[in-house]
Scaffold this active site. Structure first.
Site, mmCIF file in Angstrom:
data_model
loop_
_atom_site.group_PDB
_atom_site.id
_atom_site.type_symbol
_atom_site.label_atom_id
_atom_site.label_comp_id
_atom_site.label_asym_id
_atom_site.label_seq_id
_atom_site.Cartn_x
_atom_site.Cartn_y
_atom_site.Cartn_z
ATOM 1 C CE LYS A 75 -3.905 1.908 2.664
ATOM 2 N NZ LYS A 75 -4.763 1.696 3.860
ATOM 3 C CB SER A 150 -8.206 3.347 2.958
ATOM 4 O OG SER A 150 -7.321 2.769 3.904
ATOM 5 C CB SER A 174 -8.266 0.313 5.740
ATOM 6 O OG SER A 174 -9.005 1.486 5.624
HETATM 7 N N1 GLN Z 1 -13.093 3.531 6.454
HETATM 8 C C1 GLN Z 1 -12.421 3.971 7.646
HETATM 9 C C2 GLN Z 1 -12.085 5.435 7.542
HETATM 10 O O1 GLN Z 1 -12.389 6.024 6.537
HETATM 11 C C3 GLN Z 1 -11.231 3.132 7.911
HETATM 12 C C4 GLN Z 1 -10.013 3.600 7.246
HETATM 13 C C5 GLN Z 1 -8.808 2.770 7.585
HETATM 14 O O2 GLN Z 1 -8.904 1.744 8.238
HETATM 15 N N2 GLN Z 1 -7.670 3.276 7.180
HETATM 16 O O3 GLN Z 1 -11.546 6.007 8.442
#
Ligand code: GLN
Length: 469
Positions: A75, A150, A174
């Site tokens: 990532k 994400s 995420s």
């Molecule tokens: N969807 C969550 C957010 O927008 C989780 C994001 C993540 O785990 N990086 O914060």
């Protein structure tokens, strides 16, 4: 797909001369090009072929590491020295990392081959991978749908066979949510299990790094390699790291809690049915199922979004046009340079969170929001502590729905935040969680089931997954 089921088989094939690692890497590079429309990668490393040649040699001479030849996608929030590090943000356009993240270094030290940096939501903020300066990532099961976020690019890279496995980060879901949307195993370790050194901070007291793969053996192997204390991250734990790989095979029976709050209205009926059917099988295999309650569950989304935006507003203060990446041109003063660089460099979701976070930390609102949320975080943690006195594992759905359409929720941030309804509590409590793929629904979209364990008990998650799926 590649002719091997997990990394152990891959090594055997290479050793016996039945698989050329160089050809294998070339094959992945070819597939990445062929599936370019999925937009999974921000950067592809063609020099992975050179590494393949070196690793193949090492394997022949019996001096290769445990991940020899495993092709991984990383990532783009994790640093790799002299490689671009953008976090899918315009503010870090053209920025190159000056050191390598500990987790990535550990993979490289064991002779993994890094094939590229994957697309993600900007600074890991999002649930759909639509908040990216590199554009949306497409779900390989249905290209009109999101892959989740994400870590959407990492999930798609593993799901579409563009690599053997991949690395994502999980602050509120995420890894688990995109794993559920793309039919993969995805493990979020205990907070502190894996060093965060070299991971671009979003919510520092939540951020974790973990693997995506199609099989549990590879998940266990990667986790074993990246875990452990690191002097460069004072929050990394000095708990010893179990030999996950040696221990995953066992016939242990578990007591499993089913929290009623996670199976309430709002859950897609097909997901509910699939999990219920799966639970029946699990029961037949000798594990015990117990109804439990995690009474503060309804507060997890607001608590998560107050605390992570507060942490983000502080963490993202460093992108000011002076230190890293993008700097606005034609400015009359230092102040204007800060303002214009941030205005032009950040996307709208990141700005929304910086504003929310600044608000909840501001004098006069701090007690009402930030401090209160910290207290609720403690209560949520206590819910889990109490539950784990009775049970070994907790099973819930990973997501309330299957992958949604691109554009469907991007104009409604609250709808988007609700996608994290079953995942954020795990990060608030700091415990580990895994997504287990349960096949596809009636229109061919993957369904996921989440399993949680107590702090530092990733081994139970791996054993349960390995022996039941
Ligand atoms: N969807 C969550 C957010 O927008 C989780 C994001 C993540 O785990 N990086 O914060």
């Amino acid at each position: 797909m590649q002719g091997y089921k997990n990394h152990a088989e891959k090594i055997d094939l290479i050793r016996s001369g039945k698989l050329s690692l160089k050809e294998n890497v070339k094959g992945f590079l070819y597939r990445i090009e062929k599936e370019k429309k999925l937009n999974a990668f921000n950067y592809v490393f063609n020099d992975a072929i050179d590494t393949a040649i070196l690793v193949e040699q090492k394997l022949k001479e019996n001096r290769a590491g445990r991940l020899a030849g495993m092709v991984l996608a990383i990532k783009d929030v994790l640093s790799m020295k002299d490689r671009p590090l953008t976090c899918s943000s315009n503010i870090l356009k053209n920025f190159e990392a000056i050191y390598t993240a500990t987790a990535v270094q550990k993979l490289i030290d064991e002779d993994a081959i890094i094939i590229g940096k994957t697309n993600c939501d900007e600074f890991a903020m999002g649930s759909s991978n639509e908040n990216s300066a590199f554009g949306a990532v497409l779900n390989p099961f249905d290209n009109t749908r999101v892959p989740g976020g994400s870590s959407g690019g990492s999930a798609v890279a593993a799901a579409a066979d563009l690599c053997d496995a991949s690395i994502g980060t999980d602050t509120g879901g995420s890894i688990r949510q995109p794993a559920a949307f793309c039919g993969l195993f995805g493990l979020k370790p205990t907070y502190g299990r894996v060093s965060r050194f070299g991971l671009t901070a979003y919510g520092s007291s939540f951020d974790t790094i973990g693997p995506f793969a199609k099989n549990i053996y590879d998940i266990a192997l990667i986790l074993e390699v990246i875990s452990g204390n690191d002097k460069n991250d004072s929050t990394s734990s000095n708990q010893s790291v179990p030999k996950f790989v040696d221990k995953i095979k066992c016939d242990k029976k578990f007591t499993i809690g089913l929290p009623k709050e996670y199976f309430s209205a709002g859950l897609d009926p097909e997901i509910r049915k699939r999990i219920t059917d799966e639970l029946e099988k699990i029961k037949l295999s000798g594990s015990q199922l117990v109804d439990i309650s995690l009474p503060h569950t309804e507060y997890s989304i607001p608590t998560y979004y107050i605390l992570t935006t507060a942490e983000a507003s502080s963490n993202l203060a460093r992108y000011d046009g002076a230190h890293y990446g993008y700097r606005a041109k034609n400015v009359a003063s230092l102040n204007e340079m800060y303002i214009k660089s941030r205005t032009e460099g950040f996307g709208s979701e990141v700005k929304r969170r910086i504003m929310l976070g600044t608000y909840v930390l501001s004098a006069g609102y701090y007690d009402a929001y930030y401090r209160k949320a910290q207290k609720v975080r403690r209560l949520l943690k206590q819910d889990f502590d109490n539950a784990f006195k009775e049970v070994d594992l907790i099973i819930t759905p990973t997501t309330p729905t299957v992958a949604f359409k691109i554009g469907e929720k991007s104009t409604d941030p609250l709808q988007m935040y609700l996608m994290d309804i079953y995942t954020t509590s795990v990060n608030l409590a700091g415990i580990p969680g895994i997504n287990i793929p349960l096949g596809n629904n009636s229109v061919g979209l993957p369904i996921g089931m989440q399993v949680m364990a107590k702090e530092f008990d990733e081994l139970s998650l791996l054993q349960f997954s390995f022996n039941n799926f």
